[in-house]
Design an enzyme around this catalytic site. Sequence first.
Site, PDB file in Angstrom:
ATOM      1  N   ASP A  23      18.334  -1.120 -21.902  1.00  0.00           N
ATOM      2  CA  ASP A  23      18.105  -1.517 -23.287  1.00  0.00           C
ATOM      3  C   ASP A  23      16.616  -1.822 -23.384  1.00  0.00           C
ATOM      4  OD1 ASP A  23      17.809  -2.731 -25.736  1.00  0.00           O
ATOM      5  OD2 ASP A  23      19.174  -4.400 -25.341  1.00  0.00           O
ATOM      6  N   LYS A  87       7.654  -1.351 -29.364  1.00  0.00           N
ATOM      7  CA  LYS A  87       8.737  -0.494 -29.846  1.00  0.00           C
ATOM      8  C   LYS A  87       8.598  -0.187 -31.342  1.00  0.00           C
ATOM      9  CE  LYS A  87      13.814  -0.389 -29.860  1.00  0.00           C
ATOM     10  NZ  LYS A  87      14.996  -1.114 -29.343  1.00  0.00           N
ATOM     11  N   GLU A 187      21.875   2.362 -29.888  1.00  0.00           N
ATOM     12  CA  GLU A 187      22.237   0.990 -29.510  1.00  0.00           C
ATOM     13  C   GLU A 187      23.634   0.600 -30.013  1.00  0.00           C
ATOM     14  OE1 GLU A 187      18.823  -1.179 -30.899  1.00  0.00           O
ATOM     15  OE2 GLU A 187      17.528  -0.228 -29.404  1.00  0.00           O
ATOM     16  N   ASP A 211      23.240  -6.186 -35.618  1.00  0.00           N
ATOM     17  CA  ASP A 211      22.290  -6.465 -34.534  1.00  0.00           C
ATOM     18  C   ASP A 211      21.104  -7.266 -35.052  1.00  0.00           C
ATOM     19  OD1 ASP A 211      20.398  -6.434 -32.492  1.00  0.00           O
ATOM     20  OD2 ASP A 211      20.670  -4.312 -32.014  1.00  0.00           O
TER      21      ASP A 211
HETATM   22  P1  ADP Z   1      15.623  -7.546 -29.260  1.00  0.00           P
HETATM   23  O1  ADP Z   1      16.852  -6.732 -29.399  1.00  0.00           O
HETATM   24  O2  ADP Z   1      14.774  -7.529 -30.500  1.00  0.00           O
HETATM   25  O3  ADP Z   1      14.819  -7.182 -28.048  1.00  0.00           O
HETATM   26  P2  ADP Z   1      17.176  -9.888 -28.393  1.00  0.00           P
HETATM   27  O4  ADP Z   1      18.512  -9.349 -28.686  1.00  0.00           O
HETATM   28  O5  ADP Z   1      16.828 -10.111 -26.972  1.00  0.00           O
HETATM   29  O6  ADP Z   1      16.029  -9.084 -29.112  1.00  0.00           O
HETATM   30  O7  ADP Z   1      17.051 -11.269 -29.195  1.00  0.00           O
HETATM   31  C1  ADP Z   1      16.010 -12.142 -29.009  1.00  0.00           C
HETATM   32  C2  ADP Z   1      16.148 -13.265 -30.007  1.00  0.00           C
HETATM   33  O8  ADP Z   1      17.363 -13.974 -29.756  1.00  0.00           O
HETATM   34  C3  ADP Z   1      15.022 -14.272 -29.921  1.00  0.00           C
HETATM   35  O9  ADP Z   1      14.545 -14.566 -31.213  1.00  0.00           O
HETATM   36  C4  ADP Z   1      15.705 -15.478 -29.312  1.00  0.00           C
HETATM   37  O10 ADP Z   1      15.106 -16.694 -29.731  1.00  0.00           O
HETATM   38  C5  ADP Z   1      17.108 -15.339 -29.880  1.00  0.00           C
HETATM   39  N1  ADP Z   1      18.093 -16.133 -29.138  1.00  0.00           N
HETATM   40  C6  ADP Z   1      18.376 -16.053 -27.826  1.00  0.00           C
HETATM   41  N2  ADP Z   1      19.318 -16.954 -27.476  1.00  0.00           N
HETATM   42  C7  ADP Z   1      19.637 -17.625 -28.618  1.00  0.00           C
HETATM   43  C8  ADP Z   1      20.541 -18.696 -28.922  1.00  0.00           C
HETATM   44  N3  ADP Z   1      21.283 -19.280 -27.987  1.00  0.00           N
HETATM   45  N4  ADP Z   1      20.619 -19.113 -30.201  1.00  0.00           N
HETATM   46  C9  ADP Z   1      19.852 -18.566 -31.143  1.00  0.00           C
HETATM   47  N5  ADP Z   1      18.985 -17.551 -30.921  1.00  0.00           N
HETATM   48  C10 ADP Z   1      18.872 -17.093 -29.678  1.00  0.00           C
HETATM   49 MG    MG Z   2      18.187  -5.345 -29.112  1.00  0.00          MG
END
Ligand code: ADP
Ligand code: MG
Length: 618
Positions: A23, A87, A187, A211
Site C-alpha cells: 500500500d 503521491k 485500493e 477511505d
Molecule cells: P493514507 O492512506 O493517506 O496514507 P492512513 O490510512 O495511514 O493514510 O491514515 C493516516 C491518518 O490516520 C492520519 O491522519 C492519522 O492521524 C490517522 N489516525 C491514525 N490512527 C488514528 C486513530 N486511532 N484515531 C484517529 N485517527 C487516526
Molecule cells: Mg490509504
Amino acid sequence: MAKIAINIATGSLQQADMIVGIDLGTTNSLVAIIHPESKQPVALKEHDSSSLVPSVVHFDETGNIAVGEEAREYLETDPQNTVFSAKRLMGKSYRDISENASFFSYRVIDDDTDSLVKVQVGDKFYSPTELSAFILKELKQRAEHILKTPVTKAVITVPAYFNDAQRQATRDAGKLAGLDVLRIVNEPTAASLAYGIGLDREQETTIAVYDLGGGTFDISLLRIANGIFEVLSTNGNTYLGGDDFDRAVVKHWTHQFNISDEELKQNHELAQGFRLRAEEAKKYLSHHDTYSVAWHNHVLELDRDTFDGLIAPLIGQTIECSRLALADAGLTAADIDSIVMVGGSTRVPAVKNAVSGFFGKAVNDTVNPDEVVALGAAIQADILAGNNKDLLLLDITPLSLGIETMGGLMDVLIPRNAKIPTKAGRQYTTQKDGQGDMRISVYQGERDLVKDNRKLAEFSLKGIPAMPAGLPKVEVSFLINADGILLVKAKELRSGVEQGIEVRPQYGLTDAEVEKMLLDSITHAKDDMQARALAEARTEGEQILGVTEKFIAKNSGLLSGEEMIATAEAMQALQLALTMEDKNLIQSKIESLNEISRPFAERAMDAAVSGALKGKKV
Ligand code: ADP
Ligand code: MG
C-alpha cells in the site's frame, strides 16, 4: 501455479520468491504478505514497531536520503528538504496542481506547462516517480530484512480514480525501486478482498469503500460479480483527511490560549508541539472520552463531544461526496450491501457513526484500517502466485504448451511464463498421401520428447480432403483466455474443415509437480537434445524411404538392374539404421541413399521434361 526461478547458469532451482502486497499511501505506506504457515495476510513490521512507514523522504546536504519516521521528524525543522505527499503529484503537471501549490512546503517546479511536475531539493530535481521509488526501495529493504529473503515482486495499490498516467507512474516507481510490479490494484478492491468480499466467485454484491486517510478522502462504489470488481463510481476530496482534524484541534487550542496564526507561523517549535499533541488527542479520543496533557505552562484538554463538534463539518463533506457517488452510480443507500472502512481516520467513532447512519447499516471495521489495503494487496499477490487454486486469477503459464509432431517431438506453441490471455498458431501438414485425419495431441512441459511431458488432451481433425502429402495446410491455434482455459483449434485452410477442444491446463498440477517438471527439463537437457536429434534423423530417414519407394514404383523402367540392387541395398541399410539409437549412422545411410538415387532423380526429371515436350505440338 507457482513461479519458479531457474538459475540459468547453474541450473539450480531457486525457491519461488515471495510476491508482496504494497500500500503506497499518501501519508503512510506498508508491506503485507500471506503468512506461510497461518495462510493469513499479515502486515510486516519489526518487533515493537509499527507496520506503517510514513511516506516522507528527507534529503540532507551531504546527499543522504532518509525515508519514514526519521524523515518525518524533518517536516517541521527542514521543510524545504523534506518531501511528503509525493503521491498527490504522481502523473500530474504543474497546471494540475497549481491551485494547491501552497500546500507543498517543498519546491514544486512551476514551468506552467503540461509537462510532468518535478520537485527541487537543493540543486537536484526529482520526479514524483523517483520520490515514490525512494519509499518503495525503503519498503523493499525493510521487507527483505524482516523476511530474510530477496523481495523482487510486488502488487501495488492505487486509488480507484487514478488515471493511466498515474498508474504508469506508480508502475515505473516500482521498477526504479527494483521491483517487478505484477499488478496495480485498486485500493478499494484490495480492501474488500481483505474482508473476504469477492473471494467467492459465485457472490454478486454491491459495496461502498469509504477511505479517509491522512490527507485524502475517497469513496468508491464497486459491483462485484464473477470475481470481477467493477468500479461504478468514485468521489472524494484529495485535500481532506485526518490532518484537517489535527488542524481543527490546534485551532481550538490556540484560540483558547489567544495564540495568533501569525505567532504560530513564526514559531515552528510551538506549531509542531501543538500539531503533535492534537494528533495524539485525536487518536486518544478514538478510545477514551477525555484527553488532557500538561505542556509548557498550559493544560491542553479536549473531550470527545468538543472534538466531534470540531470535525463535524469535515465529516459532513465526506457524506456529501458519498451522496454524489451514489447518484453517479444510479444507486440509493439501500442498494449497498456492505460498507468497508479504510484509512486511519475511520477509527474516529464520529466518522463510523456518520457513515453507518448515512448508509443505514453497520460498517465493516474489524480489520485494522491502516493495514486493510496492504492486507488485500497481499491476498491478490497470493492469488497471482497461484497459491490459491480456487481462484484462477492467473496471469502466466507455468509450463510450455505445445503439440506432438513427427517422431514424438514436442513443438511448443506457447512458451512457459507467457502472459495470459495469449494466443499462438502454427501451420502443419500431412505425412501421407490422401491422409484424411490428423491427430492433434496437446502436451504441457519443457522436455523435447512428448513422452516426457504431460498430455493434456487429444483430438482428431477429420475430413481433410484427399491431397498429396505435404499439401494440406493445417493451422493449429492455441488460445488461453483470461480464465486460464486453453482452447485448441485445428483448421485445414484449403478446405475449411475445423475442429476444436477446450483444455484446462492449470487443473490437477500441484506446485511440486510443476517444479519437478522444470527440474527434469534441466537435468535431461543434454539427453533431450540428443533424443531430439535422433527423432529428427529418423523422421527424415522415413520420409526419404517413402519417397524413394514411390519413385521406384513409378519409374522402374529408368533404372538398370544394378541400380535397382544398389538402391534396394541402401534402403535396407537405412531401414536397419532406423531401428538403432545412432543418429550419425542414420544420417550417413541417408547420405548413401541420396548418392545412389540422385542420378535417377535427374534422369526422371529429363524424362518428364521430354515427355511434356512430346505431348505438345511446337
Ligand atoms: P493514507 O492512506 O493517506 O496514507 P492512513 O490510512 O495511514 O493514510 O491514515 C493516516 C491518518 O490516520 C492520519 O491522519 C492519522 O492521524 C490517522 N489516525 C491514525 N490512527 C488514528 C486513530 N486511532 N484515531 C484517529 N485517527 C487516526
Ligand atoms: Mg490509504
